[in-house]
Design an enzyme around this catalytic site. Structure first.
Site, mmCIF file in Angstrom:
data_model
loop_
_atom_site.group_PDB
_atom_site.id
_atom_site.type_symbol
_atom_site.label_atom_id
_atom_site.label_comp_id
_atom_site.label_asym_id
_atom_site.label_seq_id
_atom_site.Cartn_x
_atom_site.Cartn_y
_atom_site.Cartn_z
ATOM 1 N N HIS A 1 80.195 43.446 82.194
ATOM 2 C CA HIS A 1 79.491 44.663 81.750
ATOM 3 C C HIS A 1 79.717 45.008 80.226
ATOM 4 O O HIS A 1 78.956 45.191 79.410
ATOM 5 C CB HIS A 1 79.733 45.888 82.642
ATOM 6 C CG HIS A 1 79.276 47.068 82.116
ATOM 7 N ND1 HIS A 1 77.842 47.225 81.903
ATOM 8 C CD2 HIS A 1 79.965 48.369 81.893
ATOM 9 C CE1 HIS A 1 77.646 48.579 81.153
ATOM 10 N NE2 HIS A 1 78.952 49.269 81.189
ATOM 11 N N ARG B 1 72.689 39.042 83.693
ATOM 12 C CA ARG B 1 73.666 39.330 82.483
ATOM 13 C C ARG B 1 75.030 38.416 82.724
ATOM 14 O O ARG B 1 75.605 38.112 83.724
ATOM 15 C CB ARG B 1 74.355 40.727 82.812
ATOM 16 C CG ARG B 1 75.027 41.284 81.917
ATOM 17 C CD ARG B 1 75.764 42.577 82.285
ATOM 18 N NE ARG B 1 76.875 42.285 83.292
ATOM 19 C CZ ARG B 1 77.535 43.088 84.151
ATOM 20 N NH1 ARG B 1 76.999 44.206 84.342
ATOM 21 N NH2 ARG B 1 78.345 42.711 84.842
ATOM 22 N N TYR C 1 83.911 40.494 90.121
ATOM 23 C CA TYR C 1 83.401 40.851 91.328
ATOM 24 C C TYR C 1 82.208 39.884 91.470
ATOM 25 O O TYR C 1 81.476 40.204 92.392
ATOM 26 C CB TYR C 1 82.912 42.188 90.989
ATOM 27 C CG TYR C 1 82.248 42.581 89.898
ATOM 28 C CD1 TYR C 1 81.281 42.371 89.571
ATOM 29 C CD2 TYR C 1 83.155 42.890 88.833
ATOM 30 C CE1 TYR C 1 80.415 42.669 88.235
ATOM 31 C CE2 TYR C 1 82.581 43.268 87.312
ATOM 32 C CZ TYR C 1 81.213 42.759 87.251
ATOM 33 O OH TYR C 1 80.626 43.320 86.198
HETATM 34 C C1 LIG Z 1 74.031 58.804 82.637
HETATM 35 C C2 LIG Z 1 75.475 58.001 82.690
HETATM 36 N N1 LIG Z 1 76.061 57.533 84.008
HETATM 37 C C3 LIG Z 1 77.038 56.650 83.447
HETATM 38 C C4 LIG Z 1 77.186 55.955 82.425
HETATM 39 C C5 LIG Z 1 78.159 55.098 82.366
HETATM 40 N N2 LIG Z 1 77.723 53.642 82.355
HETATM 41 C C6 LIG Z 1 77.300 52.970 81.083
HETATM 42 S S1 LIG Z 1 76.555 51.707 81.360
HETATM 43 C C7 LIG Z 1 76.420 51.727 83.238
HETATM 44 C C8 LIG Z 1 75.661 50.666 83.981
HETATM 45 C C9 LIG Z 1 74.431 50.802 83.781
HETATM 46 O O1 LIG Z 1 73.434 49.561 84.308
HETATM 47 P P1 LIG Z 1 72.196 49.190 84.128
HETATM 48 O O2 LIG Z 1 71.231 50.402 83.938
HETATM 49 O O3 LIG Z 1 71.669 48.449 85.425
HETATM 50 O O4 LIG Z 1 72.077 48.445 82.829
HETATM 51 P P2 LIG Z 1 73.114 47.037 82.259
HETATM 52 O O5 LIG Z 1 74.307 47.529 81.838
HETATM 53 O O6 LIG Z 1 72.948 46.367 83.620
HETATM 54 O O7 LIG Z 1 72.181 46.560 81.234
HETATM 55 C C10 LIG Z 1 77.058 53.082 83.547
HETATM 56 C C11 LIG Z 1 77.257 53.378 85.165
HETATM 57 C C12 LIG Z 1 76.181 56.523 81.440
HETATM 58 N N3 LIG Z 1 76.558 55.747 80.083
HETATM 59 N N4 LIG Z 1 75.404 57.418 81.670
#
Ligand SMILES: Cc1ncc(C[n+]2csc(CCOP(=O)(O)OP(=O)(O)O)c2C)c(N)n1
Length: 325
Positions: A244, A240, A252
């Site tokens: 985020h 990515r 980080y």
């Molecule tokens: C069940 C849940 N826990 C926490 C969140 C907050 N949150 C949104 S995106 C994210 C990170 C997700 O990472 P990943 O699955 O690796 O997807 P990426 O962002 O890397 O595409 C988090 C912790 C959420 N939306 N849903």
């Protein structure tokens, strides 16, 4: 394995460039305060969405996440309803009610994207099971991140799909981070695809920066699903480029890590490959210019589109009696 015609390769190139240019333009506009809400951007991962969706038919369906713009474009959504939705306008794909996180266009198989991490995995399994129970030869795809692979729904959804031989492809986009958490801090094993063995299904690792490699793996998995042999877990190793979401400058991260991945950027390397196969530079340049125009036109559309009518506030929020939706 199906060899791709030049027209298909060029369409894949156009889609990757569209995602990149649209997301880059949105980023600039966000910094100017012109995009309402936040954005979760997809730059760097384009080869995954495009490689997988190029293996699908129009009536196959995909389930995306909080980072859906790339998947929506790759599955065939037009830019205008996406852009208008980001701006909360009436002509947005959800009438301006969803913003970035719930992009949808049922006509092209883009199911409403889901911002709950991991939630779309069992939903895709259920949709695929529905296809097989109704005797429809269609495939569902669930895209999710490496973070989602540590959510309980990952286990429940994949296990159910495996046991029922549901026609679904699980695509884990391992972009190395879940928000600010590096994968090594949350996952003890090196390859998420290895978990497939625990469900008795194939687990495949692909270079997520190589659209053709992703496509080959997706073709095999889709074939398997269509012929009733059940799901596959594909892990695409990718990166990515941005933080985020737009409040996250990504400090980080090791900047050398970012530049190492950018040196393998999926778009220039695919462009090189096309040129080496005899496609003329001017054909690609025309595609680039056409994309630039369509991206700017979509933003112009979004900025000038009408606001939703306040009387529409509760439409599609609650089920209406007699409505099938
Ligand atoms: C069940 C849940 N826990 C926490 C969140 C907050 N949150 C949104 S995106 C994210 C990170 C997700 O990472 P990943 O699955 O690796 O997807 P990426 O962002 O890397 O595409 C988090 C912790 C959420 N939306 N849903």
């Amino acid at each position: 394995m199906k060899k791709l015609a030049n027209s298909k390769l060029l369409e894949m190139y156009r889609l990757m460039v569209t995602i990149r240019q649209f997301e880059d333009y949105l980023y600039q506009l966000f910094l100017q305060g012109r995009v309402p809400g936040t954005l979760h951007q997809y730059q760097g991962q384009e080869a995954v969405a495009v490689g997988v969706c190029a293996a699908l038919n129009k009536d196959d369906i995909i389930f995306s996440t909080h980072r859906p713009v790339g998947h929506a474009i790759a599955k065939g959504m037009q830019l205008d309803p996406i852009a208008a939705e980001l701006w909360g306008k009436a002509t947005g794909c959800a009438g301006g009610k969803s913003g970035q996180m719930h992009l949808t266009d049922i006509e092209v198989g883009m199911m409403p994207s889901n911002a709950i991490v991991g939630a779309n995995i069992p939903i895709a399994a259920g949709a695929a099971l529905g296809f097989s129970l109704r005797g429809e030869v269609r495939v569902a795809v669930s895209f999710f991140g490496d973070g989602a692979a540590n959510i309980g729904a990952f286990h429940e959804g994949i296990n159910l799909a495996a046991v029922k031989n549901a026609p679904v492809v699980f695509v884990c986009e391992n972009n190395q981070f879940a928000a600010s958490t590096h994968i090594s801090l949350a996952t003890k094993i090196e390859n998420i695809a290895d978990r497939a063995a625990g469900y008795g299904i194939p687990g495949v690792i692909v270079d997520g920066m190589d659209v053709l490699e992703v496509n080959q793996a997706a073709q095999t998995a889709v074939e398997r699903a269509r012929s009733g042999d059940g799901p596959t877990l594909i892990e695409a190793k990718t990166y990515r480029y941005k933080g985020h979401s737009r409040g996250d400058p990504g400090k980080y991260r090791d900047p050398h890590e970012l530049s190492r991945w950018q040196a393998r950027d999926p778009i220039p390397s695919f462009r090189e490959k096309l040129l080496s196969q005899g496609i003329e530079e001017k054909v690609l340049a025309e595609i680039d210019a056409g994309v630039d125009e369509s991206v700017k036109a979509a933003v112009q559309h979004a900025e000038s589109a009408p606001e939703p009518d306040p009387t529409e506030t509760y439409t599609h929020v609650y089920a209406q009696s007699g409505s099938k939706r």
